[in-house]
Design an enzyme around this catalytic site. Structure first.
Site, PDB file in Angstrom:
ATOM      1  N   CYS A 180       0.689  -1.357  -0.048  1.00 43.10           N
ATOM      2  CA  CYS A 180      -0.092   0.412  -0.143  1.00 43.10           C
ATOM      3  C   CYS A 180       1.158   1.507   0.209  1.00 43.10           C
ATOM      4  O   CYS A 180       1.619   1.470   0.873  1.00 43.10           O
ATOM      5  CB  CYS A 180      -0.463   0.253   0.831  1.00 43.10           C
TER       6      CYS A 180
ATOM      7  N   GLU B 281      -9.165  -0.805  -2.314  1.00 48.13           N
ATOM      8  CA  GLU B 281      -9.494   0.314  -2.588  1.00 48.13           C
ATOM      9  C   GLU B 281     -10.959   0.377  -1.383  1.00 48.13           C
ATOM     10  O   GLU B 281     -11.007   1.392  -1.201  1.00 48.13           O
ATOM     11  CB  GLU B 281      -9.163   0.433  -3.986  1.00 48.13           C
TER      12      GLU B 281
END
Length: 200
Positions: A114, A158
């Site tokens: 991430c 997401e």
């Protein structure tokens, strides 16, 4: 994972990094897809490309709106991996107010990174196949069924961001603390590098 953006001339945003509290807050729905929202999506795409990612949620740049941009196909093209089939039609995937409407009981585990949690990878188990509803770049409602693999994991990753969930939340408190130490070490190294560059 990817090279600097050569498609869009939009200016990348600065990333929000852990432990910023905004990353653990829920984003709000977009009420209208106007020029401001489109500019945001353009800049999110540029941010992906500038930071070696494949997907991003608006909260990762401090914008608390349910906006997701994914460009896995762009990664493959830039790395000249044209033999890999396109996962989303060869164009960036823009998702406004994305919502999972179907999830398979079959699960799949992937090693996920991430941009807001630099230098950390976490094994995350998610539904293998999903169906997602969203508004596209032009504000048209779309549904997309995704088979297991990278795109499915990326979309779920997401959407997690829009709900205030990050990959560290899949870890035990002890492991989360250990990974945060890695993040802080990386951030200090990055800061020292930037300071040297400013002096040169």
């Amino acid at each position: 994972m990817i090279i600097m953006d050569t498609i869009t001339q939009a200016k990348p945003y600065n990333l929000v990094l852990v432990p910023d509290v905004r990353l653990n807050q829920k984003s709000v729905d977009v009420l209208e897809i106007n020029d401001e929202i489109k500019e945001c999506m353009d800049r999110l795409l540029a941010t992906i490309h500038a930071n070696q990612g494949i997907g991003i949620s608006a909260v990762q740049v401090g914008i608390m709106k349910r906006i997701v941009v994914i460009d896995i196909d762009g990664v493959h093209k830039k790395l000249e991996q044209d033999h890999i089939p396109g996962m989303h039609g060869g164009k960036p995937l823009y998702m406004v107010n994305p919502e999972l409407i179907e999830k398979s009981t079959e699960l799949e585990t992937m090693d996920e990174g991430c941009m807001s949690v630099p230098n950390v990878y976490v094994n995350v188990t998610r539904s293998a196949e999903i169906k997602v509803k969203y508004l596209d770049y032009e504000g048209k409602e779309q549904t997309l069924k995704v088979e297991k693999g990278l795109l499915s994991a990326c979309i779920q990753h997401e959407i997690d961001h829009t709900n205030g969930v990050i990959i560290l939340d899949y870890l035990s408190p002890l492991k989360r603390q250990m990974q945060m130490k890695k993040v802080e070490k990386y951030k200090k190294l990055l800061q020292r590098t930037e300071e040297k560059e400013n002096l040169s």
